[in-house]
Design an enzyme around this catalytic site. Structure first.
Site, PDB file in Angstrom:
ATOM      1  N   HIS A 115       1.059   0.570 -13.438  1.00 20.74           N
ATOM      2  CA  HIS A 115       1.796  -0.669 -13.697  1.00 20.74           C
ATOM      3  C   HIS A 115       3.291  -0.353 -13.746  1.00 20.74           C
ATOM      4  CE1 HIS A 115       2.589  -4.677 -15.066  1.00 20.74           C
ATOM      5  NE2 HIS A 115       3.415  -4.167 -15.950  1.00 20.74           N
TER       6      HIS A 115
ATOM      7  N   LYS B  64     -15.990 -16.014  -9.979  1.00 26.53           N
ATOM      8  CA  LYS B  64     -15.407 -14.677 -10.184  1.00 26.53           C
ATOM      9  C   LYS B  64     -16.513 -13.628 -10.273  1.00 26.53           C
ATOM     10  CE  LYS B  64     -12.134 -12.266 -13.209  1.00 26.53           C
ATOM     11  NZ  LYS B  64     -10.944 -12.045 -12.413  1.00 26.53           N
TER      12      LYS B  64
ATOM     13  N   ASN C  98      -5.227   2.365 -13.309  1.00 27.72           N
ATOM     14  CA  ASN C  98      -4.219   1.487 -12.696  1.00 27.72           C
ATOM     15  C   ASN C  98      -2.831   2.073 -12.890  1.00 27.72           C
ATOM     16  OD1 ASN C  98      -3.171  -0.945 -11.512  1.00 27.72           O
ATOM     17  ND2 ASN C  98      -2.686  -1.710 -13.556  1.00 27.72           N
TER      18      ASN C  98
ATOM     19  N   MET D 171      -4.291  -7.137  -7.151  1.00 29.92           N
ATOM     20  CA  MET D 171      -3.695  -8.261  -7.880  1.00 29.92           C
ATOM     21  C   MET D 171      -4.687  -9.174  -8.602  1.00 29.92           C
ATOM     22  SD  MET D 171      -0.659  -7.413  -7.614  1.00 29.92           S
ATOM     23  CE  MET D 171       0.320  -8.777  -8.221  1.00 29.92           C
TER      24      MET D 171
ATOM     25  N   GLY E 141       0.774  -1.239   0.000  1.00 29.40           N
ATOM     26  CA  GLY E 141       0.000   0.000   0.000  1.00 29.40           C
ATOM     27  C   GLY E 141       0.804   1.287   0.000  1.00 29.40           C
ATOM     28  N   SER E 142       2.016   1.258  -0.543  1.00 28.62           N
ATOM     29  CA  SER E 142       2.768   2.521  -0.586  1.00 28.62           C
ATOM     30  C   SER E 142       2.079   3.526  -1.520  1.00 28.62           C
ATOM     31  CB  SER E 142       4.225   2.285  -0.999  1.00 28.62           C
ATOM     32  OG  SER E 142       4.315   1.914  -2.356  1.00 28.62           O
ATOM     33  N   ASN E 143       1.522   3.038  -2.618  1.00 29.43           N
ATOM     34  CA  ASN E 143       0.815   3.955  -3.527  1.00 29.43           C
ATOM     35  C   ASN E 143      -0.475   4.479  -2.894  1.00 29.43           C
ATOM     36  OD1 ASN E 143       2.220   4.297  -6.170  1.00 29.43           O
ATOM     37  ND2 ASN E 143       2.249   2.060  -6.051  1.00 29.43           N
TER      38      ASN E 143
ATOM     39  N   LEU F 107      -7.338  -9.637 -11.863  1.00 25.40           N
ATOM     40  CA  LEU F 107      -7.764  -9.089 -13.152  1.00 25.40           C
ATOM     41  C   LEU F 107      -9.282  -8.895 -13.094  1.00 25.40           C
ATOM     42  CD1 LEU F 107      -6.590  -8.405 -15.953  1.00 25.40           C
ATOM     43  CD2 LEU F 107      -7.215 -10.722 -16.665  1.00 25.40           C
TER      44      LEU F 107
HETATM   45  C1  GRF Z   1       3.369  -1.308  -7.521  1.00 21.86           C
HETATM   46  O1  GRF Z   1       4.627  -1.573  -8.077  1.00 21.86           O
HETATM   47  C2  GRF Z   1       2.308  -1.169  -8.602  1.00 21.86           C
HETATM   48  O2  GRF Z   1       2.776  -0.576  -9.756  1.00 21.86           O
HETATM   49  C3  GRF Z   1       1.951  -2.610  -8.870  1.00 21.86           C
HETATM   50  O3  GRF Z   1       1.952  -3.221  -7.597  1.00 21.86           O
HETATM   51  C4  GRF Z   1       2.845  -2.518  -6.722  1.00 21.86           C
HETATM   52  C5  GRF Z   1       2.065  -2.111  -5.518  1.00 21.86           C
HETATM   53  O4  GRF Z   1       2.871  -1.535  -4.525  1.00 21.86           O
HETATM   54  N1  GRF Z   1       0.711  -2.714  -9.590  1.00 21.86           N
HETATM   55  P1  GRF Z   1       2.195  -0.848  -3.241  1.00 21.86           P
HETATM   56  O5  GRF Z   1       1.277  -1.892  -2.614  1.00 21.86           O
HETATM   57  O6  GRF Z   1       1.452   0.363  -3.702  1.00 21.86           O
HETATM   58  O7  GRF Z   1       3.357  -0.515  -2.346  1.00 21.86           O
END
Ligand code: GRF
Length: 196
Positions: A114, A64, A112, A89, A12-14, A91
């Protein structure tokens, strides 16, 4: 002000960086973080920042479609303008995406990030693949989500230079730091551009 729901499965850093940016700038609002993993660190990070955090975990006997319908139901409680994937994670199928289709922009309002310069290295372990590729550049791509694997229309790409002799951990940490820095800003721009 645009209201978003973040879907995330991992550390969850993003998500944290988006929440902090939204709280500091007050230009959009994170209504909730939803994870498909009950142990995901992202849940604690969201709660620590005062954001609601919920889990929707796929059960063994659920299809699903059933799982996605349950997820949509939880998301709809918050009436978000956009869904933001941040390390989610699974699809998502058309069944899910159709709930967030916007006639005006002709896109699903699902975004998203990536960790590669798409169309290179879609799917898992993109940093590993970029590192081992021998290419001089790597980076990350923010894109609209469609039913393919990281195939939706590109919104923004951040390019980084590979440093001679750098180990994988440093390479990846620099990539993730770039993700954390740009994702909240690009989202802000996107929400202004496509505000209804
Ligand atoms: C990131 O590298 C993002 O691009 C990918 O999964 C990772 C998630 O990292 N889809 P975080 O959980 O946000 O730290």
């Amino acid at each position: 002000m645009a209201k978003i729901v973040i879907l995330a499965s991992g550390s969850g850093s993003n998500a944290e960086s988006i929440i902090r940016y939204a709280q500091a700038h007050n230009t959009y609002q994170v209504a909730s973080v939803i994870s498909d993993k009950s142990e995901a660190l992202v849940l604690q990070r969201a709660k620590n920042l005062g954001v609601e955090a919920e889990t929707v975990v796929k059960t063994k006997d659920e299809s699903k479609v059933q799982f996605e319908d349950r997820l949509v139901h939880v998301i709809e409680k918050y009436q978000p303008d956009w869904i933001v994937l941040a390390g989610f994670m699974k699809l998502l199928s058309k069944n899910f995406l159709m709930n967030f289709y916007d006639q005006k922009i002709k896109q699903f309002k699902v975004v998203n990030i990536h960790p590669s310069l798409l169309p290179l290295f879609p799917g898992k372990e993109a940093y590993e693949q970029s590192f081992n590729s021998g290419l001089a550049e790597y980076g990350c791509t923010i894109h609209f989500v469609d039913e393919g694997m990281d195939t939706g229309k590109m919104i923004y790409q951040e390019r980084l230079k590979k440093i001679e002799g750098e180990d994988f951990e440093t390479f990846k940490a620099r990539g993730l730091a770039a993700e954390n820095r740009i994702y909240p800003i690009i989202l802000e721009k996107l929400f202004v551009e496509f505000s209804s």
